[in-house]
Design a protein around this motif. Structure first.
Motif, short mmCIF file in Angstrom:
data_model
loop_
_atom_site.label_atom_id
_atom_site.label_comp_id
_atom_site.label_asym_id
_atom_site.label_seq_id
_atom_site.Cartn_x
_atom_site.Cartn_y
_atom_site.Cartn_z
N MET A 67 0.83 -1.19 0.00
CA MET A 67 0.00 0.00 0.00
C MET A 67 0.87 1.24 0.00
O MET A 67 1.94 1.25 0.56
N SER A 68 0.37 2.27 -0.60
CA SER A 68 1.07 3.54 -0.69
C SER A 68 0.38 4.58 0.17
O SER A 68 -0.79 4.42 0.52
N GLN A 69 1.09 5.64 0.47
CA GLN A 69 0.50 6.75 1.20
C GLN A 69 0.20 7.88 0.23
O GLN A 69 1.01 8.19 -0.65
N PHE A 70 -0.97 8.48 0.41
CA PHE A 70 -1.39 9.60 -0.43
C PHE A 70 -1.75 10.77 0.48
O PHE A 70 -2.33 10.59 1.54
N THR A 71 -1.39 11.96 0.03
CA THR A 71 -1.79 13.17 0.71
C THR A 71 -2.93 13.78 -0.08
O THR A 71 -2.79 14.08 -1.27
N VAL A 72 -4.07 13.96 0.58
CA VAL A 72 -5.25 14.50 -0.06
C VAL A 72 -5.50 15.89 0.51
O VAL A 72 -5.58 16.06 1.73
N THR A 73 -5.62 16.88 -0.36
CA THR A 73 -5.90 18.25 0.08
C THR A 73 -7.17 18.73 -0.60
O THR A 73 -7.54 18.26 -1.67
N GLY A 74 -7.82 19.67 0.04
CA GLY A 74 -9.05 20.23 -0.51
C GLY A 74 -9.73 21.13 0.48
O GLY A 74 -9.11 21.67 1.40
N ARG A 75 -11.04 21.27 0.30
CA ARG A 75 -11.83 22.10 1.21
C ARG A 75 -13.23 21.53 1.31
O ARG A 75 -13.67 20.78 0.43
N PHE A 76 -13.91 21.88 2.39
CA PHE A 76 -15.27 21.42 2.57
C PHE A 76 -16.14 22.56 3.09
O PHE A 76 -15.65 23.52 3.66
N LYS A 77 -17.42 22.44 2.84
CA LYS A 77 -18.39 23.47 3.22
C LYS A 77 -18.54 23.49 4.73
O LYS A 77 -18.85 22.48 5.35
N ASN A 78 -18.29 24.64 5.30
CA ASN A 78 -18.45 24.87 6.72
C ASN A 78 -19.77 25.61 6.93
O ASN A 78 -20.50 25.83 5.97
N THR A 127 -21.06 16.06 -2.12
CA THR A 127 -21.13 17.28 -2.93
C THR A 127 -20.64 18.51 -2.16
O THR A 127 -20.37 19.54 -2.77
N GLN A 128 -20.51 18.40 -0.85
CA GLN A 128 -20.03 19.51 -0.03
C GLN A 128 -18.51 19.46 0.15
O GLN A 128 -17.95 20.32 0.82
N ILE A 129 -17.85 18.46 -0.41
CA ILE A 129 -16.40 18.28 -0.27
C ILE A 129 -15.75 18.46 -1.64
O ILE A 129 -16.17 17.85 -2.62
N ASP A 130 -14.74 19.31 -1.71
CA ASP A 130 -14.02 19.57 -2.95
C ASP A 130 -12.58 19.10 -2.79
O ASP A 130 -11.79 19.71 -2.06
N LEU A 131 -12.23 17.98 -3.43
CA LEU A 131 -10.87 17.46 -3.39
C LEU A 131 -10.06 18.18 -4.46
O LEU A 131 -10.39 18.11 -5.64
N GLU A 132 -9.01 18.87 -4.04
CA GLU A 132 -8.22 19.65 -4.99
C GLU A 132 -7.03 18.87 -5.53
O GLU A 132 -6.68 18.99 -6.69
N GLU A 133 -6.37 18.07 -4.66
CA GLU A 133 -5.18 17.36 -5.11
C GLU A 133 -5.01 16.06 -4.35
O GLU A 133 -5.26 16.00 -3.14
N VAL A 134 -4.60 15.02 -5.05
CA VAL A 134 -4.25 13.74 -4.45
C VAL A 134 -2.84 13.43 -4.93
O VAL A 134 -2.61 13.28 -6.12
N GLU A 135 -1.91 13.37 -3.98
CA GLU A 135 -0.49 13.21 -4.33
C GLU A 135 0.10 12.01 -3.60
O GLU A 135 -0.08 11.87 -2.40
N GLN A 136 0.81 11.18 -4.35
CA GLN A 136 1.44 10.02 -3.73
C GLN A 136 2.72 10.47 -3.03
O GLN A 136 3.49 11.25 -3.55
N ARG A 137 2.93 9.94 -1.82
CA ARG A 137 4.11 10.32 -1.03
C ARG A 137 5.22 9.33 -1.23
O ARG A 137 5.10 8.24 -1.52
#
Length: 58
Positions: free
Chosen positions: A1-12, A48-58
């Protein structure tokens, strides 16, 4: 398994909150699904309230 860093924003309540999380997954698609699942469960959000901007493998 690999590690991924997921960044984004969600509706507050009033605005959007940014996040960054590290997830162990087999590939990028699985990492996206885990991120959506965890954030939705933790904050009571729909996908639909979550916006994933980037998924990067570490």
């Amino acid at each position: 398994m690999s590690q991924f860093t997921v960044t984004g924003r969600f509706k507050n309540r009033d605005d959007f909150a940014e996040f960054e999380t590290t997830i162990d997954a087999e590939n990028e698609d699985v990492a996206r699904e885990h991120a959506l699942s965890q954030l939705g469960s933790r904050h009571g959000l729909k996908r639909t309230q979550i916006d994933l901007e980037e998924v990067e493998q570490r």
